[in-house]
Design a protein around this motif. Sequence first.
Motif, PDB file in Angstrom:
ATOM      1  N   VAL A 117      66.786 -12.271 -34.668  1.00 14.22           N
ATOM      2  CA  VAL A 117      66.889 -10.844 -35.012  1.00 14.22           C
ATOM      3  C   VAL A 117      65.772 -10.288 -35.411  1.00 14.22           C
ATOM      4  N   PRO A 118      64.982  -9.296 -34.895  1.00 16.37           N
ATOM      5  CA  PRO A 118      63.956  -8.553 -35.648  1.00 16.37           C
ATOM      6  C   PRO A 118      64.490  -7.609 -36.672  1.00 16.37           C
ATOM      7  N   ILE A 119      63.885  -7.816 -37.755  1.00 18.00           N
ATOM      8  CA  ILE A 119      64.138  -6.655 -38.748  1.00 18.00           C
ATOM      9  C   ILE A 119      62.924  -6.395 -39.788  1.00 18.00           C
ATOM     10  N   ASN A 120      62.996  -5.338 -40.288  1.00 18.58           N
ATOM     11  CA  ASN A 120      61.798  -4.784 -41.096  1.00 18.58           C
ATOM     12  C   ASN A 120      62.396  -4.817 -42.776  1.00 18.58           C
ATOM     13  N   VAL A 121      61.482  -5.381 -43.541  1.00  8.25           N
ATOM     14  CA  VAL A 121      61.691  -5.614 -44.987  1.00  8.25           C
ATOM     15  C   VAL A 121      60.500  -5.042 -45.537  1.00  8.25           C
ATOM     16  N   THR A 122      60.660  -4.318 -46.869  1.00  8.26           N
ATOM     17  CA  THR A 122      59.762  -3.413 -47.520  1.00  8.26           C
ATOM     18  C   THR A 122      59.923  -4.028 -48.931  1.00  8.26           C
ATOM     19  N   GLY A 123      58.899  -4.595 -49.547  1.00  9.61           N
ATOM     20  CA  GLY A 123      59.170  -5.111 -51.085  1.00  9.61           C
ATOM     21  C   GLY A 123      57.915  -4.663 -51.872  1.00  9.61           C
ATOM     22  N   THR A 124      58.231  -4.819 -53.051  1.00  7.84           N
ATOM     23  CA  THR A 124      57.280  -4.259 -54.121  1.00  7.84           C
ATOM     24  C   THR A 124      56.782  -5.339 -54.990  1.00  7.84           C
ATOM     25  N   ALA A 125      55.640  -5.571 -55.432  1.00  9.33           N
ATOM     26  CA  ALA A 125      55.257  -6.824 -56.350  1.00  9.33           C
ATOM     27  C   ALA A 125      54.426  -6.138 -57.232  1.00  9.33           C
ATOM     28  N   GLN A 126      54.552  -6.611 -58.555  1.00  3.42           N
ATOM     29  CA  GLN A 126      53.731  -6.358 -59.680  1.00  3.42           C
ATOM     30  C   GLN A 126      52.523  -7.398 -59.962  1.00  3.42           C
ATOM     31  N   ILE A 127      51.285  -7.222 -59.839  1.00  2.00           N
ATOM     32  CA  ILE A 127      50.470  -8.436 -59.854  1.00  2.00           C
ATOM     33  C   ILE A 127      49.374  -7.943 -60.986  1.00  2.00           C
ATOM     34  N   LYS A 128      48.736  -9.084 -61.544  1.00  2.00           N
ATOM     35  CA  LYS A 128      47.410  -8.743 -62.383  1.00  2.00           C
ATOM     36  C   LYS A 128      46.607 -10.077 -62.522  1.00  2.00           C
ATOM     37  N   ILE A 129      45.340  -9.935 -62.916  1.00  2.00           N
ATOM     38  CA  ILE A 129      44.513 -11.072 -63.044  1.00  2.00           C
ATOM     39  C   ILE A 129      45.085 -11.680 -64.369  1.00  2.00           C
ATOM     40  N   HIS A 130      45.334 -12.933 -64.250  1.00  2.00           N
ATOM     41  CA  HIS A 130      45.504 -13.977 -65.429  1.00  2.00           C
ATOM     42  C   HIS A 130      44.906 -14.169 -66.465  1.00  2.00           C
ATOM     43  N   SER A 131      44.627 -13.413 -67.361  1.00  2.00           N
ATOM     44  CA  SER A 131      43.429 -13.632 -68.439  1.00  2.00           C
ATOM     45  C   SER A 131      43.756 -14.603 -69.580  1.00  2.00           C
ATOM     46  N   LYS A 132      44.922 -14.936 -69.478  1.00  2.00           N
ATOM     47  CA  LYS A 132      45.384 -15.980 -70.629  1.00  2.00           C
ATOM     48  C   LYS A 132      44.722 -17.098 -70.551  1.00  2.00           C
ATOM     49  N   GLU A 133      44.477 -17.706 -69.579  1.00  2.00           N
ATOM     50  CA  GLU A 133      43.974 -19.110 -69.113  1.00  2.00           C
ATOM     51  C   GLU A 133      42.485 -18.677 -68.750  1.00  2.00           C
ATOM     52  N   LYS A 134      41.652 -19.523 -69.165  1.00  2.00           N
ATOM     53  CA  LYS A 134      40.291 -19.532 -69.017  1.00  2.00           C
ATOM     54  C   LYS A 134      40.037 -19.879 -67.519  1.00  2.00           C
ATOM     55  N   LYS A 135      40.662 -20.878 -66.975  1.00  2.00           N
ATOM     56  CA  LYS A 135      40.608 -21.457 -65.702  1.00  2.00           C
ATOM     57  C   LYS A 135      40.927 -20.298 -64.433  1.00  2.00           C
ATOM     58  N   SER A 136      42.061 -19.881 -64.912  1.00  2.00           N
ATOM     59  CA  SER A 136      42.445 -18.576 -63.955  1.00  2.00           C
ATOM     60  C   SER A 136      41.347 -17.691 -64.017  1.00  2.00           C
ATOM     61  N   LEU A 137      40.841 -17.153 -64.876  1.00  2.00           N
ATOM     62  CA  LEU A 137      40.162 -16.215 -65.110  1.00  2.00           C
ATOM     63  C   LEU A 137      38.767 -16.489 -64.652  1.00  2.00           C
ATOM     64  N   MET A 138      38.345 -17.581 -64.727  1.00  2.00           N
ATOM     65  CA  MET A 138      37.093 -18.276 -63.839  1.00  2.00           C
ATOM     66  C   MET A 138      37.320 -18.100 -62.414  1.00  2.00           C
ATOM     67  N   ALA A 139      38.588 -18.516 -61.911  1.00  2.00           N
ATOM     68  CA  ALA A 139      38.728 -18.520 -60.496  1.00  2.00           C
ATOM     69  C   ALA A 139      38.857 -16.921 -60.165  1.00  2.00           C
ATOM     70  N   ALA A 140      39.370 -16.038 -60.869  1.00  2.00           N
ATOM     71  CA  ALA A 140      39.394 -14.577 -60.518  1.00  2.00           C
ATOM     72  C   ALA A 140      37.904 -13.965 -60.455  1.00  2.00           C
ATOM     73  N   ALA A 141      37.153 -14.457 -61.474  1.00  2.00           N
ATOM     74  CA  ALA A 141      35.678 -14.278 -61.566  1.00  2.00           C
ATOM     75  C   ALA A 141      34.900 -14.641 -60.156  1.00  2.00           C
ATOM     76  N   GLU A 142      35.096 -15.527 -59.395  1.00  2.00           N
ATOM     77  CA  GLU A 142      34.496 -16.073 -58.279  1.00  2.00           C
ATOM     78  C   GLU A 142      34.758 -15.219 -57.182  1.00  2.00           C
ATOM     79  N   LEU A 143      36.164 -14.833 -57.212  1.00  2.00           N
ATOM     80  CA  LEU A 143      36.622 -14.083 -55.987  1.00  2.00           C
ATOM     81  C   LEU A 143      36.666 -12.575 -56.314  1.00  2.00           C
ATOM     82  N   PHE A 144      36.751 -12.159 -57.305  1.00  2.00           N
ATOM     83  CA  PHE A 144      36.784 -10.657 -57.441  1.00  2.00           C
ATOM     84  C   PHE A 144      35.896 -10.021 -58.495  1.00  2.00           C
ATOM     85  N   MET A 145      34.969 -10.538 -58.938  1.00  2.00           N
ATOM     86  CA  MET A 145      33.963  -9.731 -59.980  1.00  2.00           C
ATOM     87  C   MET A 145      33.590  -8.816 -59.328  1.00  2.00           C
ATOM     88  N   ASN A 146      33.378  -7.450 -60.114  1.00  2.00           N
ATOM     89  CA  ASN A 146      32.849  -6.212 -59.524  1.00  2.00           C
ATOM     90  C   ASN A 146      33.500  -5.666 -58.295  1.00  2.00           C
TER      91      ASN A 146
END
Length: 432
Positions: free
Chosen positions: A63-92
């Motif tokens: 059965v085809p349906i439509n779903v609309t959702g909302t998410a709250q996201i942010k760069i994880h700055s508490k861990e250095k590893k996650s911050l490094m990964a975000a810097a590689e992908l999203f810097m500037n």
Amino acid sequence: MAGFYTCGPNEALIVSGCCHSKPKMVVGGRLLVFPCVQKIGKLPLNVITTKIVTKQVYTKLGVPINVTGTAQIKIHSKEKKSLMAAAELFMNRNAEQINRICSETLEGHQRAIMGTMTVEDIYKNRAAFSEQVLQVASTDLMSMGIRVISYTINEVTDEEGYLKALGKPRTAEVKRDADIGSAEAKRDAGIKEAEADERKMQAIYENKITTANAQRDYLIKKAQYDGETNTKKATSDLAYELQSAKTQQRIKEETMQIKVIERQKQIAVQEQEIVRRQRELEAQIIKPAEAERYKIEKLAEAEKNKRIIEAEARAEAIRLRAEAEAYAIEAKAKADAEQMAKKADAWNEYKDAAMVDMILQQLPKVAAEVAAPLQNVNKVTLVAGPNGEVGAAKLTGEVLEIVRRLPKVIEEITGVEMSRAMKISKGGETLL
């Protein structure tokens, strides 16, 4: 040129290049950067709200349906590893770019989970669906340095009317049960209403009996209680008045004591104020007045001495001037007396000659006085006879004629014959 770069608490600075084997990251701080040999970038750490819309996704039963959702996201700055990964992908990159990338990832996971569930499961158990999407998406996004704070379903719709049809049987069942319940409720309500009326009347009568008994007992008890109450009240009033009088007395005593203490403090303050004013008076008025009086006395004494000295000096000067004038007068008098004596001797010795000499000395003055009227004459008109002179010579001759006649006049006045005296002088005698 090297310089400091700063960022707020909602940003992260990433510096790489010379002197850094690994990129150096600072959240909400500052870094010294050498632009020639180092590179600096920024990451936004704000919460990003992303809307996930999946249209015409087929569920487990197709059965085809439509779903609309909302998410709250942010760069994880508490861990250095996650911050490094975000810097590689999203810097500037800005928040909009990061939102687009994460939204596409979440949309893919949302489609995948929808394909494993029926429409009824998604519609009735939204929390389980949200939990599955959050769990699956969090793993992938965390590897990108993104943390999913929350995820919720906003809306589930379809274009085929499946959800509407799904609710119709239940709606009809609910309506049927509602009609049956309404009829049974009306029947039961009539029975219950009659029974209620019977019980109501019985209750009314019983209530009236009970009320009468209770009224009687109430009045009896009330009379008893009123007597006890009045007694207690009178006792209480007397005790209250007594206690109030004692309290008022204590309050008055305390008030009087407070007033006494305040008065004592006021007296002490006034005494200190009197001492202060006396000292102030002595410092500001008495001492300056005494100093001024002493100054005035000394100035007066000095002025008096000055005037005495000046008076003495003036008196001395007057005395000396008087002595000098007296001496001068005396000397002049002596000189005049001596001169007069000599003149008298000369007059006695020469007599006529001296008188002639004196007259000769005065002749120029006499001639001047004779000619003086001519100085005030603006115009002179001379009239001559047949043999007379005319002009200035005539006027001069008349003046000389007057002067020539003077010896005759002098001889008549003094008795001295001037022609004889002058002949004597020519003969070798001195006039004066």
